[in-house]
Each structure stands twice: as C-alpha cells, then as structure tokens.
Design a protein around this motif. Structure first.
Motif, PDB file in Angstrom:
ATOM      1  N   VAL A  36     -44.402  50.567  58.557  1.00 28.52           N
ATOM      2  CA  VAL A  36     -44.327  49.332  57.953  1.00 28.52           C
ATOM      3  C   VAL A  36     -42.802  48.947  57.888  1.00 28.52           C
ATOM      4  O   VAL A  36     -41.912  49.905  57.412  1.00 28.52           O
ATOM      5  N   GLU A  37     -42.334  47.755  58.299  1.00 31.29           N
ATOM      6  CA  GLU A  37     -41.036  47.159  58.112  1.00 31.29           C
ATOM      7  C   GLU A  37     -40.180  47.484  59.188  1.00 31.29           C
ATOM      8  O   GLU A  37     -39.149  47.047  59.372  1.00 31.29           O
ATOM      9  N   GLU A  38     -40.655  48.741  60.265  1.00 30.62           N
ATOM     10  CA  GLU A  38     -39.764  48.954  61.312  1.00 30.62           C
ATOM     11  C   GLU A  38     -39.907  47.953  62.483  1.00 30.62           C
ATOM     12  O   GLU A  38     -40.768  47.341  62.550  1.00 30.62           O
ATOM     13  N   PRO A  39     -38.696  47.579  63.045  1.00 34.33           N
ATOM     14  CA  PRO A  39     -38.773  46.704  64.165  1.00 34.33           C
ATOM     15  C   PRO A  39     -39.728  47.015  65.333  1.00 34.33           C
ATOM     16  O   PRO A  39     -39.990  48.169  65.576  1.00 34.33           O
ATOM     17  N   LYS A  68     -42.471  50.668  69.824  1.00 34.32           N
ATOM     18  CA  LYS A  68     -41.799  50.944  68.677  1.00 34.32           C
ATOM     19  C   LYS A  68     -41.009  51.824  69.207  1.00 34.32           C
ATOM     20  O   LYS A  68     -41.068  52.308  70.459  1.00 34.32           O
ATOM     21  N   TYR A 117     -49.672  42.918  62.162  1.00 32.37           N
ATOM     22  CA  TYR A 117     -48.280  43.588  62.907  1.00 32.37           C
ATOM     23  C   TYR A 117     -47.282  42.548  62.661  1.00 32.37           C
ATOM     24  O   TYR A 117     -46.143  43.034  62.427  1.00 32.37           O
ATOM     25  N   ALA A 155     -45.901  42.165  59.236  1.00 29.11           N
ATOM     26  CA  ALA A 155     -45.429  43.232  58.508  1.00 29.11           C
ATOM     27  C   ALA A 155     -44.041  43.895  59.311  1.00 29.11           C
ATOM     28  O   ALA A 155     -43.359  44.665  58.818  1.00 29.11           O
ATOM     29  N   HIS A 156     -43.613  43.435  60.508  1.00 28.99           N
ATOM     30  CA  HIS A 156     -42.682  44.018  61.257  1.00 28.99           C
ATOM     31  C   HIS A 156     -41.559  42.730  61.764  1.00 28.99           C
ATOM     32  O   HIS A 156     -42.084  41.738  61.990  1.00 28.99           O
ATOM     33  N   PRO A 157     -40.555  43.037  61.935  1.00 31.76           N
ATOM     34  CA  PRO A 157     -39.444  42.372  62.703  1.00 31.76           C
ATOM     35  C   PRO A 157     -40.146  42.294  64.055  1.00 31.76           C
ATOM     36  O   PRO A 157     -40.163  43.510  64.701  1.00 31.76           O
ATOM     37  N   TYR A 178     -43.331  33.864  61.793  1.00 31.89           N
ATOM     38  CA  TYR A 178     -43.099  35.263  61.951  1.00 31.89           C
ATOM     39  C   TYR A 178     -41.434  35.426  62.190  1.00 31.89           C
ATOM     40  O   TYR A 178     -40.747  34.426  62.590  1.00 31.89           O
ATOM     41  N   ASP A 179     -40.982  36.594  62.051  1.00 35.17           N
ATOM     42  CA  ASP A 179     -39.711  36.938  61.991  1.00 35.17           C
ATOM     43  C   ASP A 179     -39.467  37.462  63.526  1.00 35.17           C
ATOM     44  O   ASP A 179     -39.533  38.501  63.854  1.00 35.17           O
TER      45      ASP A 179
END
Length: 473
Positions: free
Chosen positions: A213-216, A234, A277, A280-282, A314-315
C-alpha cells in the motif's frame, strides 16, 4: 563433400555390394551442377541426383551402381521398414519407481473420430504402430481444436486467464477473426501458429506480485489498430515486477480511435478495473507519446475531456519511457508507432468571422492517416485576416503537441500564405505581431511549409471554423 568412385559395374559373385571409395575434397568455389537419375523406369518418383560434370565413363558406372542397389531406397512411408535397435533406438527415460497415471477416457465427436482414425490408419499401414488390446484405457488422444465449438471454448479459457497472460487479446485475435465468420468457419494456418505460440507461452507464465500500500506503481501502455494493452508493475531492488495484465480488443467505433485516444482509452479501462489500486497508490504512466500533454491541455475536445475528468481523481504522473527494467516485460508491450522525424504531418486550417463572433478550425492528419479535429472560439472579434492568422498559429500548436517535426499547413488565405513566405509586405501592425509569432513557433520544427489551398477543397476546416464563430456566448 566426397567423390564416389565405382570400382566395378556389377555385383560380386558372393552377392556383395559394390565397394565404394571416399576421399575428401576441398570445397568448390562454385556450386556443383546436379542432374536427376530415375532408378525405376515404371516409378516417376524414384529420382536421385548426381553431379552432372562427372566424366562420362565414371557417370555411367555410378548410375549403374545406383540402379543395381536401388532396393536400399524408400519412396513411400510403407517402404520404411524401420531401423535395427543396434543402429538407433528411441527410449523414454522414466523413473523406475514412478507410479503410472491413468487418464479418464474421453469421448470424441464423429468429426474428431474421423480425423483420429485417418491418422492412426496411416501409422498402422506404415508399420509404425500396431493394435494392442488392453483391459483398461491408458491415455487420451490430444487433438488441436479445429471446430467452431472447440475454438469458442479455447477463447473463453483465454479470456478467463487474461490477467495472467500478457497481450491476451493480441494472442487470441486470430481466433476472434475466424469466430466472426461462424457461418464459414475455417481453422487456418494463422490460428495454428497462434495456438502453438500460446502453448509455448503457457509453459513459462510470468509471476505476478502483490504491491505494498502507498508504494508507487508504474503503468506501461501499448496500442495497435486492433488491441490496446496495459501492464501494471511494481519496482523492488531496482527491478520491475508485473502486478496485473490488461488487454482490450477494439471493436466498433473504438477501432476508429487515433493512436493517442487508444492509449488514453486503455488507461481509463485499466483504472476502472483496478480502481482500488489507483486510489491507494501513486501511478506513474511511462509513455513516449504526448498523452500527458494532451490530457492537461485546456484546449482538448471530445472524448478526451471526458476521460481526463475521469482520471482526474487519481494521483497520476506522466514520465517518458526509458529502458524497461524487467526483461519479462519486453514481450508484454505490443509495438507502438513512435513519431519519426522524417515523417510529415498535414494540417488544414481556416478562420471565420461572423457578426456573432470569431473562431478557427484545425484538421490534423498523421502520417498513418489518424485524424484530429480542433475548434477554438476566439474571445475577441477578429477581422478575417486576424482569424486566418489565429488558425495558422493554432495549427502549429496542435502539431507541436503531437511532437510532429515536419508539417505542411494548408490555408485558403492568399494574404497569410504569401506574407509568411515573404512574398507580400506586412503593412498592418497587428498582422506583423502574428507574423513574428509564426516565425518564433516555426523554429521549433525541422520543417514547416505553408501552402495556399482552394477554399472549395478545405471544406472540413472551413466548416469547423464557421460552426465555432457562430456560437453565442
């Protein structure tokens, strides 16, 4: 290469075969000419070849030797009597303590049984197999799917495994093509090749990894006229690992999207499917296209506005694609057309002014035939010449956004085309400002050509400009 020299032209009295002497020769600088020799007069297929440049006596002696020993040749499967085990033998190396696996007997359709029976009969006639009666069934025949129903089952299984198969839609496209012609279904060579490639791929499926979670996360996009593909990856220890594969077969109006629209559409579909996804993620979009610039352009129109709004929650960041850090990803991405500096883009521009307002229309055509349309309503009341200059500058801006290097701009304004070419003197201060703006933008391209185009042949851009200028605010 050896030279065969026949010492005698008949068999020995004891029934032995001719003695043959072989001596190595150096490679000839030129190819040796060959001629065919028929060993059985009554069998046209009984042909072999000898060198045609042999001396006549030696050639005749060699031909007689081959004819005398022609019984060692085989001209059909039935004549293959096999090889003695002491010469060559095929064995299956099995573990002596391995337990045999008994397969459940399968029932085949009448068409399948006909194909299987024909293949077995050929092998039986050749003596390669023989019938043996067993009290229990040992194994099943594996048949390549060649009927409509079997192909439908195959496609269904591919779709169910699509998240584990890279470019699944691309790999299954030959099967989709034959299924569309259900009334004239025919399994062709392209289907056979695709089936064999799919089997090889399934033998070594890539592993999928769970993100933290939260990893790009990184997204790679690809597009062809038939398929869009997306892979989510990832990064760990400077190595990229696959998280999810997504493919979509373009159909209907989707097949008429431009390459840029295909890429954005693939990203939108991926975001819809993996919304948790994306929240929750950049997300880093790796692409060498102008996607990021197009989605942040305030002048974009049509379906791109809708998709940009949908992706806005989204980011998402856009980065140029560099070297892919995972070798397994090389096969994942289908080939994308990259902008070539030697290719020329066509831009049709036109400006319009009415009592309701002013506007410009731009029609951009890529070297591959993709069409982009742009309409801009001016926030001031322009003269006809000012509107034509605005259209020219808008066309250059659009070409710059798609990273075109060489551009041909077609305008129906004689004044503008001659002024930017230096053939007419610019006497108006306002038009001089436009001329200088054009020269500054021209420096960003390898080549820009502005051509006078008859208004009657510039209908599309003219129509766009008139529609925009007629809009009321």
């Amino acid at each position: 290469m050896v030279r065969v020299e026949a010492r005698k032209n008949q068999r020995m009295q004891d029934g032995g075969v001719h003695a043959v002497q072989e001596e190595p020769l150096t490679m000839a600088e030129e190819p040796i000419p060959w001629e065919e020799v028929q060993l059985y007069a009554e069998r046209p297929e009984s042909l072999t070849c000898i060198a045609s440049d042999l001396p006549p006596p030696l050639k005749e002696e060699l031909v007689q030797c081959l004819i005398h020993n022609r019984d060692v040749f085989a001209w059909s499967i039935e004549e293959l009597l096999g090889v003695k085990p002491e010469v060559a033998e095929h064995k299956l190396h099995l573990l002596p303590d391995a337990r045999p696996v008994k397969q459940k007997k399968r029932n085949f359709s009448a068409d399948q049984n006909k194909i299987i029976r024909a293949e077995v009969d050929q092998l039986r006639k050749a003596g390669h197999v023989r019938e043996v009666q067993f009290p229990a069934w040992l194994s099943n025949v594996v048949l390549v799917p060649q009927t409509l129903k079997e192909t439908q089952k195959l496609v269904g299984r591919i779709i169910s495994l699509s998240r584990f198969i890279s470019r699944s839609a691309d790999r299954a496209s030959p099967f989709f093509k034959v299924l569309r012609k259900a009334s004239k279904f025919k399994w062709d060579e392209e289907c056979t090749r695709a089936f064999e490639e799919l089997k090889k791929y399934l033998e070594a499926l890539p592993s999928l990894f769970k993100p933290v979670v939260e990893e790009p996360l990184w997204v790679y996009l690809s597009a062809t006229p038939e398929v869009v593909g997306v892979v989510l990856v990832k990064e760990q220890d400077n190595v990229q690992w696959s998280v999810y594969f997504f493919n979509h077969l373009l159909k209907g109006v989707e097949s008429r999207y431009t390459t840029l629209e295909n890429l954005v559409y693939g990203l939108v579909l991926m975001a819809r499917r993996l919304r948790p996804y994306f929240l929750a993620h950049p997300i880093m979009i790796m692409t060498n296209s102008t996607m990021g610039r197009a989605l942040t352009n305030i002048e974009m129109a049509g379906r791109l506005i809708k998709w940009a709004t949908e992706l806005g929650e989204y980011d998402i960041q856009y980065q140029p694609r560099t070297a892919i850090k995972a070798q397994a990803l090389a096969d994942i991405l289908t080939k994308i057309h990259q902008t070539n500096s030697e290719e020329t883009w066509k831009v049709y521009v036109d400006g319009s002014t009415t009592h309701q307002g002013s506007g410009v229309g731009v029609l951009l055509i890529s070297p591959q035939g993709d069409i982009l349309q742009l309409v801009v309503r001016l926030n001031f009341h322009a003269t006809n010449n000012e509107a034509e200059y605005e259209a020219l500058l808008a066309g250059l801006q659009v070409a710059r956004h798609v990273e075109a290097a060489r551009v041909i701009i077609y305008s129906d304004s004689q004044l503008v085309t001659h002024q930017v070419a230096g053939n007419f003197v610019v006497n108006c201060d306002k038009l001089q400002v436009y001329r200088e703006a054009y020269e500054k933008m021209e420096e960003e391209f390898v080549e820009v050509t502005v051509t006078k185009f008859p208004r009657a042949e510039n209908e599309k851009a003219d129509e766009l400009a008139k529609i925009t200028s007629s809009l009321t605010t």
